[in-house]
Design a protein around this motif. Structure first.
Motif, PDB file in Angstrom:
ATOM      1  N   UNK A   1      -0.892  -4.699  10.180  1.00  0.00           N
ATOM      2  CA  UNK A   1       0.492  -4.436  11.322  1.00  0.00           C
ATOM      3  C   UNK A   1       1.996  -4.426   9.630  1.00  0.00           C
ATOM      4  N   UNK A   2       2.320  -3.087   9.260  1.00  0.00           N
ATOM      5  CA  UNK A   2       3.654  -2.994   8.246  1.00  0.00           C
ATOM      6  C   UNK A   2       4.705  -2.976   8.664  1.00  0.00           C
ATOM      7  N   UNK A   3       5.087  -3.944   8.509  1.00  0.00           N
ATOM      8  CA  UNK A   3       7.348  -3.255   8.835  1.00  0.00           C
ATOM      9  C   UNK A   3       7.641  -1.643   8.483  1.00  0.00           C
ATOM     10  N   UNK A   4       7.188  -1.173   7.705  1.00  0.00           N
ATOM     11  CA  UNK A   4       7.527   0.165   6.958  1.00  0.00           C
ATOM     12  C   UNK A   4       6.376   0.734   6.620  1.00  0.00           C
ATOM     13  N   UNK A   5       5.463   1.908   7.214  1.00  0.00           N
ATOM     14  CA  UNK A   5       3.873   2.417   6.535  1.00  0.00           C
ATOM     15  C   UNK A   5       4.509   3.861   6.320  1.00  0.00           C
TER      16      UNK A   5
ATOM     17  N   UNK B   1       6.489 -10.073   9.369  1.00  0.00           N
ATOM     18  CA  UNK B   1       4.830  -9.184   9.740  1.00  0.00           C
ATOM     19  C   UNK B   1       3.573  -9.320   9.254  1.00  0.00           C
ATOM     20  N   UNK B   2       2.919  -8.944   9.730  1.00  0.00           N
ATOM     21  CA  UNK B   2       1.602  -8.974   8.946  1.00  0.00           C
ATOM     22  C   UNK B   2       0.286  -8.658   7.985  1.00  0.00           C
ATOM     23  N   UNK B   3       0.888  -7.214   7.420  1.00  0.00           N
ATOM     24  CA  UNK B   3       0.733  -6.073   6.778  1.00  0.00           C
ATOM     25  C   UNK B   3       1.679  -7.062   5.463  1.00  0.00           C
ATOM     26  N   UNK B   4       1.821  -5.344   5.364  1.00  0.00           N
ATOM     27  CA  UNK B   4       2.802  -5.394   4.573  1.00  0.00           C
ATOM     28  C   UNK B   4       4.301  -4.624   5.212  1.00  0.00           C
ATOM     29  N   UNK B   5       5.472  -5.857   3.979  1.00  0.00           N
ATOM     30  CA  UNK B   5       6.396  -5.589   4.682  1.00  0.00           C
ATOM     31  C   UNK B   5       6.794  -3.900   4.451  1.00  0.00           C
ATOM     32  N   UNK B   6       6.488  -3.353   2.999  1.00  0.00           N
ATOM     33  CA  UNK B   6       6.494  -1.706   3.159  1.00  0.00           C
ATOM     34  C   UNK B   6       4.891  -1.108   2.222  1.00  0.00           C
ATOM     35  N   UNK B   7       4.064  -0.850   3.234  1.00  0.00           N
ATOM     36  CA  UNK B   7       3.313   0.146   2.773  1.00  0.00           C
ATOM     37  C   UNK B   7       3.014   1.107   2.472  1.00  0.00           C
ATOM     38  N   UNK B   8       2.194   2.087   1.925  1.00  0.00           N
ATOM     39  CA  UNK B   8       2.248   2.986   0.594  1.00  0.00           C
ATOM     40  C   UNK B   8       0.946   3.280   0.605  1.00  0.00           C
ATOM     41  N   UNK B   9       0.783   4.376   1.116  1.00  0.00           N
ATOM     42  CA  UNK B   9      -1.090   4.535   0.889  1.00  0.00           C
ATOM     43  C   UNK B   9      -0.088   6.274   0.165  1.00  0.00           C
ATOM     44  N   UNK B  10      -0.443   6.529  -0.635  1.00  0.00           N
ATOM     45  CA  UNK B  10      -0.448   7.748  -1.051  1.00  0.00           C
ATOM     46  C   UNK B  10       0.629   8.246  -1.491  1.00  0.00           C
ATOM     47  N   UNK B  11       1.392   7.558  -2.063  1.00  0.00           N
ATOM     48  CA  UNK B  11       2.864   8.639  -1.878  1.00  0.00           C
ATOM     49  C   UNK B  11       3.486   8.376  -3.240  1.00  0.00           C
ATOM     50  N   UNK B  12       4.779   9.308  -3.779  1.00  0.00           N
ATOM     51  CA  UNK B  12       5.059   9.812  -4.825  1.00  0.00           C
ATOM     52  C   UNK B  12       6.987   9.826  -5.278  1.00  0.00           C
ATOM     53  N   UNK B  13       6.929   9.304  -6.467  1.00  0.00           N
ATOM     54  CA  UNK B  13       8.259   9.325  -6.951  1.00  0.00           C
ATOM     55  C   UNK B  13       9.027   9.070  -6.053  1.00  0.00           C
ATOM     56  N   UNK B  14       9.630   7.324  -6.213  1.00  0.00           N
ATOM     57  CA  UNK B  14      10.069   7.105  -5.257  1.00  0.00           C
ATOM     58  C   UNK B  14      10.937   5.462  -5.686  1.00  0.00           C
ATOM     59  N   UNK B  15      11.295   5.068  -4.550  1.00  0.00           N
ATOM     60  CA  UNK B  15      12.561   3.706  -5.244  1.00  0.00           C
ATOM     61  C   UNK B  15      12.687   3.345  -4.041  1.00  0.00           C
ATOM     62  N   UNK B  16      12.041   1.845  -3.827  1.00  0.00           N
ATOM     63  CA  UNK B  16      12.247   0.398  -3.197  1.00  0.00           C
ATOM     64  C   UNK B  16      13.997  -0.217  -4.013  1.00  0.00           C
TER      65      UNK B  16
ATOM     66  N   UNK C   1       3.223 -11.696   6.205  1.00  0.00           N
ATOM     67  CA  UNK C   1       1.832 -12.111   5.964  1.00  0.00           C
ATOM     68  C   UNK C   1       0.698 -11.349   4.658  1.00  0.00           C
ATOM     69  N   UNK C   2       0.293 -10.356   4.272  1.00  0.00           N
ATOM     70  CA  UNK C   2      -0.593 -10.276   3.177  1.00  0.00           C
ATOM     71  C   UNK C   2       0.288  -9.616   2.250  1.00  0.00           C
ATOM     72  N   UNK C   3       1.445  -9.499   2.159  1.00  0.00           N
ATOM     73  CA  UNK C   3       2.203  -8.698   0.713  1.00  0.00           C
ATOM     74  C   UNK C   3       3.765  -8.414   1.001  1.00  0.00           C
ATOM     75  N   UNK C   4       4.477  -8.003   0.818  1.00  0.00           N
ATOM     76  CA  UNK C   4       5.597  -7.378   0.571  1.00  0.00           C
ATOM     77  C   UNK C   4       5.813  -6.311   0.700  1.00  0.00           C
ATOM     78  N   UNK C   5       5.175  -6.027  -0.662  1.00  0.00           N
ATOM     79  CA  UNK C   5       5.189  -4.532  -0.957  1.00  0.00           C
ATOM     80  C   UNK C   5       4.117  -4.132  -1.406  1.00  0.00           C
ATOM     81  N   UNK C   6       3.080  -2.945  -0.932  1.00  0.00           N
ATOM     82  CA  UNK C   6       1.714  -2.137  -1.095  1.00  0.00           C
ATOM     83  C   UNK C   6       2.358  -0.809  -2.079  1.00  0.00           C
ATOM     84  N   UNK C   7       1.479  -0.725  -2.913  1.00  0.00           N
ATOM     85  CA  UNK C   7       1.395   0.912  -2.989  1.00  0.00           C
ATOM     86  C   UNK C   7       0.141   1.284  -3.785  1.00  0.00           C
TER      87      UNK C   7
END
Length: 368
Positions: free
Chosen positions: A122-126, A143-158, A167-173
């Motif tokens: 379960x992610x904060x922002x998917x 949160x349970x999974x990622x704070x921010x989870x990105x799947x196939x995202x491009x040209x971004x800034x956090x 839970x698992x990680x803060x940010x995932x790319x």
């Protein structure tokens, strides 16, 4: 810009469906529930559709459902100053509606507060299939999974976000994510891995589709940057996982529980590259010998650790200064070992510190 004041969930749903470029939806203080699924919301360049709190000091609250907002196939959309809590799945979902070659794009998220998600994936922002995005000033907690989870995202800034007690990680790319910068964020007990630079993704979820990626050079993530961030209370602040190129510079890693970093390969098909080309430079790493496994670097099989570059990092073993030198997979250039960085309670070096030119506080203004 046309502004519309929204006082209820039904008004919000209708206003989003009717919104046109330049529309600003001002959400009044109060409870808005959850479970909004909307698609095909499109602003225009210089005329975004904006959803925001009418009074940021009294933000609208979304709670008690599976997902607060799930928005698909959107562009030139901004969401500001909302509180999202106690969802059973994810806090906020934004995606391409499954049209993997037609990404959502130009999405901005600012000053969101998301918390209290259950254990598990379960992610904060998917974010899935989003190009040209910006996430700023958000706070994600518990949160349970990622704070921010990105799947196939491009040209971004956090930038300027805080992740606490995760839970698992803060940010995932992962899933083909590329050209993303994570800057000036704080990770405080933000999961087993502070940032997962890569990951493990089902082949059907990659953006771009796996079949369009170069043969024998497919990747979970590529060309990522982490800079000016502060980590504390993670098993490993950084994990490089099937990534093809990631630069980590001017960060502060304070008392990791096991390692400073991990180099792993979780997607093991032969057409995928081995995890490679990581760069760590000008970071400040403070650790203890009794919470320091494998010399500070965990290396998994099927990786290319010899391609990693280390330069000008500052290493300090708090309880055993003579053990400050890490065990790295390739030689370090101009590393410094065994000197007390003289940190204050804010984890910034005090006057006279030998570590004034490394760590999160030393990120050059030209990188901002």
């Amino acid at each position: 810009m046309q502004s519309v004041t929204i006082r209820s969930g039904s008004e919000l749903r209708q206003a989003l469906q009717a919104a046109r470029p330049g529309t600003q939806l001002l959400l009044a203080p109060g409870e808005f529930g959850a479970g909004y699924f909307l698609e095909n919301i499109h602003g225009a360049p210089s005329k975004p559709i904006v959803v925001r709190a009418a009074d940021p000091a009294r933000p609208p609250r979304f709670s008690g459902g599976s997902v607060a907002l799930h928005l698909a196939r959107v562009s030139w959309l901004e969401i500001h100053d909302l509180v999202i809590e106690k969802m059973s799945q994810n806090g906020l979902n934004i995606d391409d509606g499954g049209q993997y070659t037609k990404p959502s794009h130009h999405v901005t998220l600012k000053n969101l507060r998301i918390s209290e998600l259950p254990a598990g994936n379960r992610d904060g922002i998917k974010l899935s299939g989003i190009d040209d995005f910006h996430v700023e000033g958000c706070h994600v907690a518990r949160w349970g999974g990622s704070g921010i989870d990105m799947v196939g995202c491009h040209r971004g800034k956090i930038v300027g976000c805080t992740f606490r007690e995760g839970g698992d990680n803060g940010v995932q790319c992962k899933g083909g994510t590329s050209e993303v910068t994570i800057q000036r964020c704080r990770f405080e007990g933000a999961g087993l891995r502070g940032i997962n630079l890569g990951g493990s993704t089902g082949l059907e979820f990659f953006r771009p589709p796996v079949a369009t990626m170069p043969a024998q050079a497919r990747y979970e993530a590529r060309n990522l940057t982490v800079e000016g961030c502060t980590f504390s209370g993670n098993d490993a602040p950084l994990a490089f996982v099937g990534v093809d190129g990631a630069t980590v510079r001017f960060n502060t890693l304070f008392l990791p529980r096991k390692w400073a970093l991990r180099i792993l390969q979780e997607t093991r098909l032969p057409e995928f590259i081995a995890c490679r080309r990581g760069v760590l430079e000008s970071n400040l790493i403070v650790f203890r010998s009794d919470s320091w496994g494998e010399g500070g670097v965990n290396i998994g099989s099927g990786t290319a650790p010899e391609t990693f570059t280390f330069a000008r990092n500052f290493w300090w073993c708090q309880d055993r200064p003579e053990r400050s030198r890490p065990r790295l997979p390739s030689p370090e250039t101009e590393g410094r070992y065994g000197q007390d960085p003289l940190l204050g309670s804010d984890l910034k070096p005090r006057t006279g510190s030998p570590a004034l030119k490394v760590g999160a506080h030393a990120l050059p203004p030209t990188n901002l």
